[in-house]
Design a protein around this motif. Sequence first.
Motif, mmCIF file in Angstrom:
data_model
loop_
_atom_site.group_PDB
_atom_site.id
_atom_site.type_symbol
_atom_site.label_atom_id
_atom_site.label_comp_id
_atom_site.label_asym_id
_atom_site.label_seq_id
_atom_site.Cartn_x
_atom_site.Cartn_y
_atom_site.Cartn_z
ATOM 1 N N GLU A 48 0.828 -1.209 0.000
ATOM 2 C CA GLU A 48 0.000 0.000 0.000
ATOM 3 C C GLU A 48 0.861 1.257 0.000
ATOM 4 O OE1 GLU A 48 -2.951 0.066 3.116
ATOM 5 O OE2 GLU A 48 -3.572 -1.984 2.645
ATOM 6 N N GLU A 49 1.874 1.293 0.868
ATOM 7 C CA GLU A 49 2.772 2.453 0.935
ATOM 8 C C GLU A 49 3.554 2.628 -0.364
ATOM 9 O OE1 GLU A 49 5.524 2.892 4.126
ATOM 10 O OE2 GLU A 49 3.992 2.556 5.659
ATOM 11 N N GLU A 50 4.045 1.527 -0.898
ATOM 12 C CA GLU A 50 4.912 1.584 -2.082
ATOM 13 C C GLU A 50 4.160 2.130 -3.289
ATOM 14 O OE1 GLU A 50 8.836 0.947 -3.701
ATOM 15 O OE2 GLU A 50 7.996 1.260 -1.727
ATOM 16 N N ALA A 51 2.879 1.858 -3.372
ATOM 17 C CA ALA A 51 2.064 2.365 -4.488
ATOM 18 C C ALA A 51 2.006 3.888 -4.484
ATOM 19 C CB ALA A 51 0.661 1.781 -4.428
ATOM 20 N N GLN A 52 2.233 4.514 -3.321
ATOM 21 C CA GLN A 52 2.173 5.976 -3.194
ATOM 22 C C GLN A 52 3.544 6.618 -3.014
ATOM 23 O OE1 GLN A 52 -0.882 7.243 -3.621
ATOM 24 N NE2 GLN A 52 -1.596 5.148 -3.785
ATOM 25 N N SER A 53 4.571 5.825 -2.828
ATOM 26 C CA SER A 53 5.891 6.353 -2.471
ATOM 27 C C SER A 53 6.618 6.957 -3.672
ATOM 28 C CB SER A 53 6.751 5.236 -1.879
ATOM 29 O OG SER A 53 8.050 5.718 -1.600
ATOM 30 N N PRO A 54 7.225 8.133 -3.507
ATOM 31 C CA PRO A 54 8.033 8.707 -4.579
ATOM 32 C C PRO A 54 9.418 8.046 -4.676
ATOM 33 C CG PRO A 54 8.026 10.171 -2.690
ATOM 34 C CD PRO A 54 7.083 9.033 -2.371
ATOM 35 N N VAL A 55 9.775 7.254 -3.667
ATOM 36 C CA VAL A 55 11.068 6.569 -3.621
ATOM 37 C C VAL A 55 10.813 5.066 -3.677
ATOM 38 C CG1 VAL A 55 13.127 6.138 -2.210
ATOM 39 C CG2 VAL A 55 12.055 8.402 -2.207
ATOM 40 N N ARG A 56 11.517 4.380 -4.565
ATOM 41 C CA ARG A 56 11.366 2.929 -4.638
ATOM 42 C C ARG A 56 12.129 2.288 -3.477
ATOM 43 N NH1 ARG A 56 13.026 0.308 -9.903
ATOM 44 N NH2 ARG A 56 14.875 1.491 -9.448
ATOM 45 N N ARG A 57 11.454 1.330 -2.834
ATOM 46 C CA ARG A 57 12.063 0.633 -1.712
ATOM 47 C C ARG A 57 11.809 -0.851 -1.861
ATOM 48 N NH1 ARG A 57 8.414 3.459 2.421
ATOM 49 N NH2 ARG A 57 7.050 2.687 0.800
ATOM 50 N N GLU A 58 12.831 -1.635 -1.581
ATOM 51 C CA GLU A 58 12.650 -3.079 -1.578
ATOM 52 C C GLU A 58 12.269 -3.514 -0.159
ATOM 53 O OE1 GLU A 58 15.257 -4.648 -5.260
ATOM 54 O OE2 GLU A 58 16.410 -4.329 -3.427
ATOM 55 N N TYR A 59 11.638 -4.688 -0.077
ATOM 56 C CA TYR A 59 11.090 -5.203 1.173
ATOM 57 C C TYR A 59 11.750 -6.530 1.480
ATOM 58 C CZ TYR A 59 7.446 -7.271 4.211
ATOM 59 O OH TYR A 59 6.752 -7.868 5.240
ATOM 60 N N LEU A 60 12.252 -6.680 2.698
ATOM 61 C CA LEU A 60 12.837 -7.952 3.111
ATOM 62 C C LEU A 60 12.439 -8.218 4.554
ATOM 63 C CD1 LEU A 60 14.627 -10.418 2.551
ATOM 64 C CD2 LEU A 60 16.572 -9.066 3.375
ATOM 65 N N ARG A 61 11.578 -9.204 4.728
ATOM 66 C CA ARG A 61 11.147 -9.658 6.051
ATOM 67 C C ARG A 61 10.742 -8.510 6.974
ATOM 68 N NH1 ARG A 61 15.880 -12.940 4.882
ATOM 69 N NH2 ARG A 61 15.098 -14.899 4.036
ATOM 70 N N GLY A 62 9.898 -7.613 6.443
ATOM 71 C CA GLY A 62 9.343 -6.538 7.258
ATOM 72 C C GLY A 62 10.136 -5.249 7.286
ATOM 73 N N ARG A 63 11.285 -5.247 6.672
ATOM 74 C CA ARG A 63 12.133 -4.044 6.651
ATOM 75 C C ARG A 63 12.172 -3.471 5.241
ATOM 76 N NH1 ARG A 63 12.884 -3.234 11.914
ATOM 77 N NH2 ARG A 63 13.647 -5.057 12.982
ATOM 78 N N LEU A 64 12.282 -2.143 5.150
ATOM 79 C CA LEU A 64 12.325 -1.457 3.864
ATOM 80 C C LEU A 64 13.733 -0.935 3.610
ATOM 81 C CD1 LEU A 64 9.047 0.643 4.117
ATOM 82 C CD2 LEU A 64 9.358 -1.714 3.349
ATOM 83 N N TYR A 65 14.155 -1.014 2.341
ATOM 84 C CA TYR A 65 15.483 -0.562 1.945
ATOM 85 C C TYR A 65 15.358 0.292 0.689
ATOM 86 C CZ TYR A 65 16.799 -4.200 5.194
ATOM 87 O OH TYR A 65 16.914 -4.961 6.326
ATOM 88 N N ALA A 66 15.720 1.571 0.821
ATOM 89 C CA ALA A 66 15.659 2.473 -0.330
ATOM 90 C C ALA A 66 16.655 2.011 -1.380
ATOM 91 C CB ALA A 66 15.972 3.902 0.105
ATOM 92 N N MET A 67 16.281 2.171 -2.638
ATOM 93 C CA MET A 67 17.139 1.743 -3.738
ATOM 94 C C MET A 67 17.989 2.903 -4.232
ATOM 95 S SD MET A 67 14.603 -0.714 -5.857
ATOM 96 C CE MET A 67 15.920 -1.079 -6.990
ATOM 97 N N ALA A 68 19.236 2.597 -4.513
ATOM 98 C CA ALA A 68 20.135 3.600 -5.075
ATOM 99 C C ALA A 68 19.847 3.753 -6.569
ATOM 100 C CB ALA A 68 21.583 3.162 -4.869
ATOM 101 N N GLY A 69 20.187 4.895 -7.106
ATOM 102 C CA GLY A 69 20.061 5.104 -8.548
ATOM 103 C C GLY A 69 21.108 4.296 -9.295
ATOM 104 N N SER A 70 20.894 4.079 -10.579
ATOM 105 C CA SER A 70 21.848 3.293 -11.357
ATOM 106 C C SER A 70 22.668 4.205 -12.258
ATOM 107 C CB SER A 70 21.123 2.233 -12.184
ATOM 108 O OG SER A 70 20.254 2.831 -13.103
#
Length: 176
Positions: A15-37
């Motif tokens: 739900e949050e990710e659908a609205q987030s301006p920053v892409r974040r990956e999810y691993l076992r309940g924790r969120l990790y912002a993605m670096a640019g390429s």
Amino acid sequence: MLARKLPLSLEAYLEEEAQSPVRREYLRGRLYAMAGSSALHNRVALNIAARLLEAARAKGCRVYMSDMKLRIRDEAVYYPDVMVVCAPGPPHPYYEESPCLVVEVLSPATAAQDRREKRALYETLDSLEVYLLVDPEARRFTAYRRAPEGFLEEEGKEVYLPCLDLTLGAEEAFRL
């Protein structure tokens, strides 16, 4: 503002990710912002996706680049650089769950995670035939191919992708 309760449920993340301006990956309940390429990373991923697209369409498969999520049960959600899905039926609007091919283009910031954490989770997917790591600096592929005895590692300048019946060569992938 209230502090977020961790670990976050997968449903709350989606739900949050659908609205987030920053892409974040999810691993076992924790969120990790993605670096640019980097430009190199982006060009290599695009070259690979472009090469796979025609073969995928002919087989009724879907090709995605880094904006489509891959859900691995309730454990993780990643944004692979390139993903091919040949599973029938309409896809979920925000993620896929049954890829036959996952491609990660290595970068110094993510190579260790791609080689260990992501590989371990990707290999639990029943649909996965090949997990392909692409090293743009060395201009080489490392493929983890499903076999009866588990995933086998292969390295080289070309790789066969069975779900598309296609061989991907280094010249195609690394053309700048």
